[in-house]
Design an enzyme around this catalytic site. Structure first.
Site, PDB file in Angstrom:
ATOM      1  N   THR A 203      -5.505  -0.347   3.931  1.00  0.00           N
ATOM      2  CA  THR A 203      -4.921   0.827   4.601  1.00  0.00           C
ATOM      3  C   THR A 203      -3.685   1.398   3.912  1.00  0.00           C
ATOM      4  O   THR A 203      -3.063   2.314   4.438  1.00  0.00           O
ATOM      5  CB  THR A 203      -4.550   0.475   6.051  1.00  0.00           C
ATOM      6  OG1 THR A 203      -3.717  -0.690   6.039  1.00  0.00           O
ATOM      7  CG2 THR A 203      -5.798   0.205   6.872  1.00  0.00           C
ATOM      8  N   TYR A 204      -3.294   0.870   2.744  1.00  0.00           N
ATOM      9  CA  TYR A 204      -2.141   1.450   2.032  1.00  0.00           C
ATOM     10  C   TYR A 204      -2.549   2.735   1.348  1.00  0.00           C
ATOM     11  O   TYR A 204      -3.595   2.763   0.688  1.00  0.00           O
ATOM     12  CB  TYR A 204      -1.608   0.490   0.962  1.00  0.00           C
ATOM     13  CG  TYR A 204      -0.911  -0.742   1.455  1.00  0.00           C
ATOM     14  CD1 TYR A 204      -0.461  -0.866   2.757  1.00  0.00           C
ATOM     15  CD2 TYR A 204      -0.706  -1.820   0.596  1.00  0.00           C
ATOM     16  CE1 TYR A 204       0.185  -2.021   3.185  1.00  0.00           C
ATOM     17  CE2 TYR A 204      -0.057  -2.969   1.015  1.00  0.00           C
ATOM     18  CZ  TYR A 204       0.378  -3.067   2.304  1.00  0.00           C
ATOM     19  OH  TYR A 204       1.012  -4.210   2.720  1.00  0.00           O
ATOM     20  N   PRO A 205      -1.779   3.820   1.377  1.00  0.00           N
ATOM     21  CA  PRO A 205      -0.702   4.066   2.338  1.00  0.00           C
ATOM     22  C   PRO A 205      -1.207   5.010   3.441  1.00  0.00           C
ATOM     23  O   PRO A 205      -1.219   6.227   3.282  1.00  0.00           O
ATOM     24  CB  PRO A 205       0.361   4.759   1.475  1.00  0.00           C
ATOM     25  CG  PRO A 205      -0.445   5.502   0.424  1.00  0.00           C
ATOM     26  CD  PRO A 205      -1.783   4.828   0.306  1.00  0.00           C
TER      27      PRO A 205
END
Length: 314
Positions: A52-54
């Protein structure tokens, strides 16, 4: 650069874990490639990211893994690296989720973005506090047996659920977590040392602290609110502008002056001197910051240094 082995694995890592949260956020693809190239050139091999970055930039995340995947593909160096990524965090599309369905879907998406057949270290990033630990571990068992993941680790999971996970793994012959990624640094000590350190020792976990420099506060560049505009992450250091924070900065100033190095290098060296710490996680957005990470691995703090830092930070 010397390497250490992650407990209960055959993974050998350098003692700096390069944080990938800045890839696709404060660093575009070109500059990310530059940092990654320099990290490898200087002997690093351990890279940390998350599916899930970013997400705070585009709502869904995936950019960091995509950049790392393109870089590994273009450099042909996947076999030389230890790559850690994570599952379970929230995005604007979904809340925390470590269900079997989410894990099986997410691991395939991570593999596709990373352009690789396997993930070395796969973290439970955040606990949703509702999925039975047996369901989560069963899903990990499935993807390990499929060759998609080599080992599992954990981050933001309560001591109670962490203990339950080990008990379930023992009972059902599921894979066990080999590492913990806690929020731990010179100014944030109590929760880890009181609640998690006993479990680290009990289960022989390697520890890779995140926010190793406390949102940049331990670099010494934030001494007043006027300094927050020095970085897009500057406001994160605001809560440390208090008596304890200034005492720690004073200690860092003294030790760094003694060794002719930076406050950031001292703060990371302090972490490296703590028991069970494998490698602090730290990101870098320029060559100077990256150099600091490697300086820290060579900095040997003596008892006087450690006592001064411990006294200021307790």
């Amino acid at each position: 650069m010397s390497k250490v082995k992650i407990n209960n694995t055959d993974l050998k890592i350098t003692r700096i874990n390069l944080g990938g949260n800045v890839f696709g956020w404060t660093l575009d693809e070109t500059r990310s490639f530059e940092i990654l190239d320099k990290f490898i050139e200087k002997g690093g091999n351990f890279i940390d990211t998350a599916d899930t970055y970013p997400w705070w930039v585009n709502g869904t995340g995936g950019l960091s893994e995509t950049i790392i995947g393109k870089w590994m593909k273009s450099r042909g160096n996947r076999q030389d690296l230890v790559v850690a990524t994570k599952v379970g965090s929230e995005t604007k599309e979904h809340t925390f989720d470590i269900s079997r369905k989410h894990i099986l879907q997410s691991v395939d998406e991570s593999l596709q973005r990373l352009q690789t057949d396997y993930i070395d270290l796969y973290y439970t990033h955040f606990d949703d506090e509702k999925t039975p630990v047996e369901e989560t571990l069963s899903a990990y068992d499935e993807i390990i047996k499929a060759g998609k993941v080599r080992y599992i680790a954990t981050s933001n999971v309560s001591p109670k659920r962490l203990t339950a996970s080990f008990e379930a793994a023992e009972k059902n012959n599921f894979p066990k977590y080999v590492a913990l990624q806690p929020h731990y640094n010179l100014i944030e000590r109590v929760k880890y040392e009181n609640d998690y350190l006993p479990l680290v020792e009990k289960y022989n976990l390697s520890v890779f602290p995140y926010w190793s420099l406390a949102a940049g506060f331990l670099t010494g560049k934030y001494r007043s609110e006027a300094d927050f505009n020095k970085s897009v992450r500057g406001a994160g250091a605001k809560k440390y502008l208090n008596e304890k924070g200034f005492a720690i900065l004073d200690a860092l100033d003294k030790v760094s002056a003694k060794h002719g190095t930076s406050q950031a290098a001292v703060a990371l060296a302090w972490l490296l001197a703590q028991p069970h710490i494998g490698a602090p996680i730290a990101s870098a957005t320029n060559q100077n910051q990256l150099e600091t990470l490697f300086v820290a691995t060579k900095l040997n703090l003596d008892k006087e240094d450690l006592d001064l830092l411990d006294k200021a930070s307790k």
